[in-house]
Design a protein around this motif. Structure first.
Motif, short mmCIF file in Angstrom:
data_model
loop_
_atom_site.label_atom_id
_atom_site.label_comp_id
_atom_site.label_asym_id
_atom_site.label_seq_id
_atom_site.Cartn_x
_atom_site.Cartn_y
_atom_site.Cartn_z
N GLY A 31 5.05 7.69 31.00
CA GLY A 31 4.69 7.33 32.36
C GLY A 31 3.68 6.20 32.37
O GLY A 31 2.87 6.08 31.44
N ILE A 32 3.75 5.38 33.40
CA ILE A 32 2.79 4.28 33.54
C ILE A 32 2.59 4.01 35.03
O ILE A 32 3.52 4.09 35.82
N ILE A 41 -4.68 0.23 34.27
CA ILE A 41 -3.32 0.72 34.07
C ILE A 41 -3.43 2.00 33.24
O ILE A 41 -4.21 2.07 32.29
N TYR A 42 -2.62 2.99 33.61
CA TYR A 42 -2.67 4.31 32.97
C TYR A 42 -1.32 4.61 32.35
O TYR A 42 -0.29 4.53 33.02
N VAL A 43 -1.32 4.94 31.04
CA VAL A 43 -0.09 5.21 30.30
C VAL A 43 -0.18 6.61 29.71
O VAL A 43 -1.11 6.90 28.94
N PRO A 71 2.34 15.29 28.54
CA PRO A 71 2.19 14.68 29.87
C PRO A 71 3.41 13.85 30.25
O PRO A 71 4.06 13.27 29.39
N GLY A 72 3.70 13.83 31.56
CA GLY A 72 4.86 13.10 32.07
C GLY A 72 4.45 11.85 32.81
O GLY A 72 3.67 11.04 32.32
N ALA A 73 4.95 11.72 34.02
CA ALA A 73 4.70 10.54 34.85
C ALA A 73 3.21 10.42 35.17
O ALA A 73 2.43 11.35 34.94
N VAL A 74 2.82 9.29 35.74
CA VAL A 74 1.43 9.06 36.15
C VAL A 74 1.43 8.62 37.61
O VAL A 74 2.19 7.73 37.98
N GLY A 75 0.59 9.25 38.41
CA GLY A 75 0.41 8.84 39.80
C GLY A 75 -1.02 8.44 40.04
O GLY A 75 -1.94 9.10 39.56
N PRO A 78 -5.10 4.81 44.76
CA PRO A 78 -6.09 3.75 44.73
C PRO A 78 -7.23 3.98 45.72
O PRO A 78 -8.33 3.49 45.51
N SER A 79 -6.98 4.74 46.77
CA SER A 79 -8.02 5.01 47.78
C SER A 79 -9.14 5.89 47.24
O SER A 79 -10.30 5.73 47.60
N THR A 80 -8.78 6.84 46.36
CA THR A 80 -9.78 7.77 45.82
C THR A 80 -10.09 7.52 44.35
O THR A 80 -10.98 8.15 43.79
N ASN A 81 -9.33 6.62 43.70
CA ASN A 81 -9.46 6.32 42.28
C ASN A 81 -9.24 7.58 41.44
O ASN A 81 -9.90 7.80 40.43
N ALA A 82 -8.29 8.41 41.88
CA ALA A 82 -7.90 9.60 41.13
C ALA A 82 -6.51 9.36 40.53
O ALA A 82 -5.64 8.75 41.15
N ILE A 83 -6.33 9.85 39.30
CA ILE A 83 -5.08 9.69 38.57
C ILE A 83 -4.52 11.08 38.31
O ILE A 83 -5.25 11.98 37.88
N TYR A 84 -3.23 11.26 38.55
CA TYR A 84 -2.58 12.57 38.44
C TYR A 84 -1.52 12.52 37.35
O TYR A 84 -0.65 11.64 37.36
N VAL A 85 -1.59 13.48 36.41
CA VAL A 85 -0.68 13.51 35.27
C VAL A 85 -0.13 14.93 35.09
O VAL A 85 -0.88 15.84 34.73
N PRO A 86 1.17 15.15 35.36
CA PRO A 86 1.75 16.47 35.12
C PRO A 86 1.84 16.76 33.62
O PRO A 86 2.22 15.88 32.84
N ASN A 87 1.49 17.97 33.23
CA ASN A 87 1.59 18.41 31.85
C ASN A 87 2.76 19.38 31.74
O ASN A 87 2.67 20.53 32.18
N ARG A 88 3.85 18.89 31.18
CA ARG A 88 5.12 19.59 31.24
C ARG A 88 5.09 20.98 30.61
O ARG A 88 5.66 21.92 31.16
#
Length: 162
Positions: A31-32, A41-43, A71-75, A78-88
């Motif tokens: 995911g990126i 950028i988050y990978v 980990p899968g995709a990355v969301g 930008p408004s909160t500067n939070a990054i979400y990463v599902p852990n399969r």
């Protein structure tokens, strides 16, 4: 010889390769996503259970954040500067602070989460759960699941139209 993976940077103005960023290790990046406000950028790195943080101004890896298993995709919001990463393999989502590059919350979701979409206007995060055919809806303020929506078989990716 050390195994590595690369991220290729393509100019949107010239449609040419302007940089190649090496991420150490054989990570099987899955995911990126980018935060256009911070130029980060988050990978996600599937086999090393990490997220690489790249500085878009220098095209260098500036941090490696440990997250959950596979980990899968990355969301990115930008408004909160939070990054979400599902852990399969853990049936949860890691929330990374874009300010500190650390995990600030872990949210339980459905079985085998992979896709993630973010609505920065409503601060809602949508996560596909492949093995139970649902989408978890997360409130980005409280970092809790506020709804689980049944969908078709094996949802993988998701898109959000804010």
């Amino acid at each position: 010889m050390e195994l590595t993976e690369d991220v290729t940077v393509i100019s949107g103005l010239t449609n040419t390769v302007v940089a190649t960023i090496t991420i150490p290790g054989l990570n099987l990046s899955t995911g990126i996503s980018a935060n256009p406000l911070t130029n980060r950028i988050y990978v996600s790195n599937f086999t090393s259970n990490t997220v690489s943080v790249i500085d878009g101004a220098t095209n260098t890896v500036i941090a490696t954040v440990p997250v959950g298993t596979t980990p899968g995709a990355v969301g990115v919001n930008p408004s909160t500067n939070a990054i979400y990463v599902p852990n399969r393999d853990m049936d949860n989502v890691s929330v990374i602070s874009g300010l500190t590059n650390t995990v600030i919350a872990t949210i339980p979701v459905g079985n085998n989460p992979n896709g993630v979409g973010v609505n920065p206007i409503t601060n809602r995060i949508y996560v596909t759960n492949q093995d139970d055919n649902t989408v978890s809806v997360i409130d980005g303020v409280t970092n809790t699941v506020i709804a689980t929506v049944p969908v078709g078989a094996r949802p993988f990716a998701i898109g959000v139209n804010p």
